[in-house]
Scaffold this motif. Structure first.
Motif, PDB file in Angstrom:
ATOM      1  N   GLN A 166       0.868  -1.187   0.000  1.00 22.56           N
ATOM      2  CA  GLN A 166       0.000   0.000   0.000  1.00 22.56           C
ATOM      3  C   GLN A 166       0.898   1.229   0.000  1.00 22.56           C
ATOM      4  O   GLN A 166       1.751   1.341  -0.845  1.00 22.56           O
ATOM      5  CB  GLN A 166      -0.960  -0.070   1.171  1.00 22.56           C
ATOM      6  N   ASN A 167       0.777   2.106   1.014  1.00 24.47           N
ATOM      7  CA  ASN A 167       1.594   3.311   0.937  1.00 24.47           C
ATOM      8  C   ASN A 167       2.964   3.142   1.594  1.00 24.47           C
ATOM      9  O   ASN A 167       3.843   3.981   1.435  1.00 24.47           O
ATOM     10  CB  ASN A 167       0.839   4.483   1.587  1.00 24.47           C
ATOM     11  N   VAL A 362       7.391   9.462   1.479  1.00 24.57           N
ATOM     12  CA  VAL A 362       6.821   8.102   1.524  1.00 24.57           C
ATOM     13  C   VAL A 362       7.126   7.487   2.898  1.00 24.57           C
ATOM     14  O   VAL A 362       8.298   7.421   3.294  1.00 24.57           O
ATOM     15  CB  VAL A 362       7.448   7.218   0.405  1.00 24.57           C
TER      16      VAL A 362
END
Ligand SMILES: Cc1cc2nc3c(=O)[nH]c(=O)nc-3n(C[C@H](O)[C@H](O)[C@H](O)COP(=O)(O)OP(=O)(O)OC[C@H]3O[C@@H](n4cnc5c(N)ncnc54)[C@H](O)[C@@H]3O)c2cc1C
Length: 552
Positions: A166-167, A362
């Motif tokens: 996912q992230n 991120v």
């Protein structure tokens, strides 16, 4: 995943074992000896990266009673023409003396005078920050330290893709550059420290690897971060240095700070100011070059001191080069010329955007050294922010549990690999192709720039992206990893052209000289140009971000 690959686990994975990566690895083990720290290094960590062997100075150290971190921030902001985030630069300067003392405790030599003081030179607009170092074994010391602390170094392994869940970052795929085998590293956090894009423009000598910066650095860190969704900035800062002709080796500070004369082609002295590559480039462009170094007036003792630094600490190959050119420092002179154009966070302003904790946009992804945007941080930036990245990455690893690998991402890369390996019968060798890509980078992205040239650069890079897949021959592992390096060079060039087109002014003369917008325009352009990945690799999204000041 279609095939079985070697799988390793890490709390902290470091990509690139140069100055920043080695320091990050050491620090990660210091803060938590029980955690698993892995380094993927494309070469051999013992001698890889900008340092290779030794270095003659740590360019930014706020030595107590000589200078302060506050003065450094003020000084570097001038050097960066205002495009500099203050908090991360402050943190670097604030911790620089501590890192220098740590190196000294590992027996790295910082010479002292008879008053027991370090030699601190003035190379910045304000204050004295450059501390002389005399350590031909710096890189070996760092890599041995990391090994002694139990860091797992995986040499000859190029990180080719980051993995995400996912992230959140989940690790990376590494490829052995000799066997082509893939190694999957599942990691709670990743630190990118794989240098800048040194193989960017082509040097005048025509050699693909005869560049100023470390030739193994092909913008991999920038492209890994970009693909993972991180923010990048400063791609319009196209660096060209002015250094020894044909070998591209350092010379300037080593000789000028010891009394050498700097002369232009007409014999006029140019060493009154501190050596300024930007001014020398402008003089060269006006036809008053090549600029030369003369040392025949110096004492034998001084010349020996210079030779000692240049031929041992800096780079042993310099001795053979100067002997081959009949460059006797006692009699002759040394000619300097512009280097190729390149992108770099340490000498320049290009990089993955990080805050003062080395965090990228991120979660779980950190950056340090020339991969990160710690404006003009040089070796100090690499060592200090390497440590900072390790501390925050270790904290992230401790606070966040295991992360699983999305096998589809590995399978997608296996498909890419299969497609590359099917290019056996294509007509163009990867070396010829790289030569042409980099020749065009020199033609269209090396300053001076204008909109027409930048559009041509984009046209060529688009074409090269397609030709890499249709024209280039991939016969063995050697071709294969170069294929991925050239892909990153093309992507770096695309981002450089887009950022250069966006900044409609001239700044950091001559490094972003737009002949169609020759003036600096603070009112509109005193800000960052930020790049992120859109729907595809070539879909580069552009936005603007303000300069971050202390206390914001
Ligand atoms: C010739 C020269 C002289 C300099 N002199 C000075 C000086 O005197 N003082 C000073 O303060 N600064 C100096 N600098 C600047 C300073 O050396 C650099 O800013 C600093 O060393 C950068 O460290 P780094 O770790 O970011 O990059 P590097 O040390 O270059 O390390 C990057 C590492 O990443 C590896 N790598 C690249 N891609 C991948 C991949 N995909 N997967 C795995 N590994 C990868 C490379 O093999 C390399 O080992 C100099 C720089 C140069 C080039």
């Amino acid at each position: 995943m279609k095939e079985e690959h070697s799988l390793i686990e890490a709390d902290v994975l470091i990509i690139g074992g140069g100055s920043a990566g080695a320091m990050a690895a050491i620090r990660a083990k210091e803060v938590n000896p029980d955690q698993k720290v892995v380094v993927f290094e494309k070469g051999n960590m013992k001698y890889s990266g900008c340092i290779a062997r030794g270095m003659d100075a740590m360019n930014i150290v706020a030595v107590p009673d000589v200078s302060t971190a506050e003065l450094y921030v003020e000084s570097n902001s001038i050097a960066c023409d205002g495009i500099m985030d203050e908090p991360v630069n402050y943190r670097m300067a604030e911790r620089s003396y501590g890192v220098m003392k740590k190196l000294e405790s590992w027996n790295v030599c910082f010479p002292k005078d008879e008053k027991d003081e370090y030699e601190v030179l003035k190379i910045h607009p304000k204050g004295r920050f450059c501390v002389t170092m005399k350590e031909p074994e710096l890189k070996t010391i760092l890599s041995e330290k990391a090994a002694a602390l139990g860091v797992q170094v995986v040499n000859r392994t190029m990180a080719v893709r980051l993995l995400k869940n996912q992230n959140r970052i989940a690790g990376a795929i590494g490829m052995n550059v000799r066997t082509g085998e893939l190694m999957i590293c599942r990691a709670k956090t990743v630190i990118l420290s794989s240098g800048g894009t040194a193989r960017f423009g082509l040097p005048d000598n025509g050699h693909l690897y005869g560049v100023y910066d470390f030739p193994g650095n092909t913008g991999d860190g920038y492209c890994l971060a970009y693909r993972a969704g991180a923010e990048l900035s400063g791609f319009e800062y196209t660096l060209v240095y002015y250094i020894t002709k044909d070998i591209n080796a350092p010379l300037l500070y080593i000789t000028l700070t010891r009394g050498a004369k700097l002369l232009n082609a007409f014999g006029e002295r140019r060493d009154q100011d501190h050596p300024n590559p930007a001014k020398m480039l402008l003089e060269h462009a006006e036809g008053k070059g090549p600029i030369r170094i003369r040392m025949d007036h110096l004492s034998e003792e001084k010349i020996k001191e210079i030779e000692d630094i240049l031929f041992t600490t800096e780079r042993p190959a310099c001795e053979r080069f100067h002997a081959g050119r009949d460059n006797d420092f006692r009699k002759g002179e040394i000619e300097m010329w512009p280097t190729e154009v390149y992108l770099c966070g340490g000498h320049g302003l290009t990089g993955v955007r990080v805050n003062e904790n080395a965090e990228t946009s991120v979660p779980g992804l950190y950056a340090a050294g020339d991969t990160s945007l710690v404006a003009r941080g040089h070796l100090s930036g690499a060592l200090v922010i390497g440590e900072v990245a390790a501390e925050y990455a270790s904290e992230f690893a401790a606070e966040n549990g295991e992360v699983s690998i999305n096998e589809k991402q590995v399978a997608d890369f296996e498909d890419e690999l299969e497609a590359c390996l099917a290019q056996k019968n294509n007509p163009v060798s990867i070396e010829e192709f790289e030569y042409k890509v980099r020749r065009m980078i020199g033609d269209y992205l090396k300053p001076p720039k204008n909109e027409y040239k930048l559009d041509r650069a984009l046209w060529w890079m688009d074409r090269f992206r397609k030709e890499l897949k249709t024209m280039v021959r991939v016969c063995d592992v050697h071709d294969l990893f170069k294929y991925f390096e050239v892909e990153n060079i093309i992507q770096s060039a695309t981002m450089c052209a887009i950022a250069s087109k966006e900044r409609k002014e001239s700044r950091w003369m001559p490094w972003h000289y737009r002949t169609d917008f020759p003036e600096k325009n603070d009112a509109e352009w005193k800000k960052h140009i930020v790049l992120t990945c859109g729907d595809s690799l070539e879909d580069v999204k552009v936005s603007h971000k303000p300069i971050i000041k202390m206390g914001n």
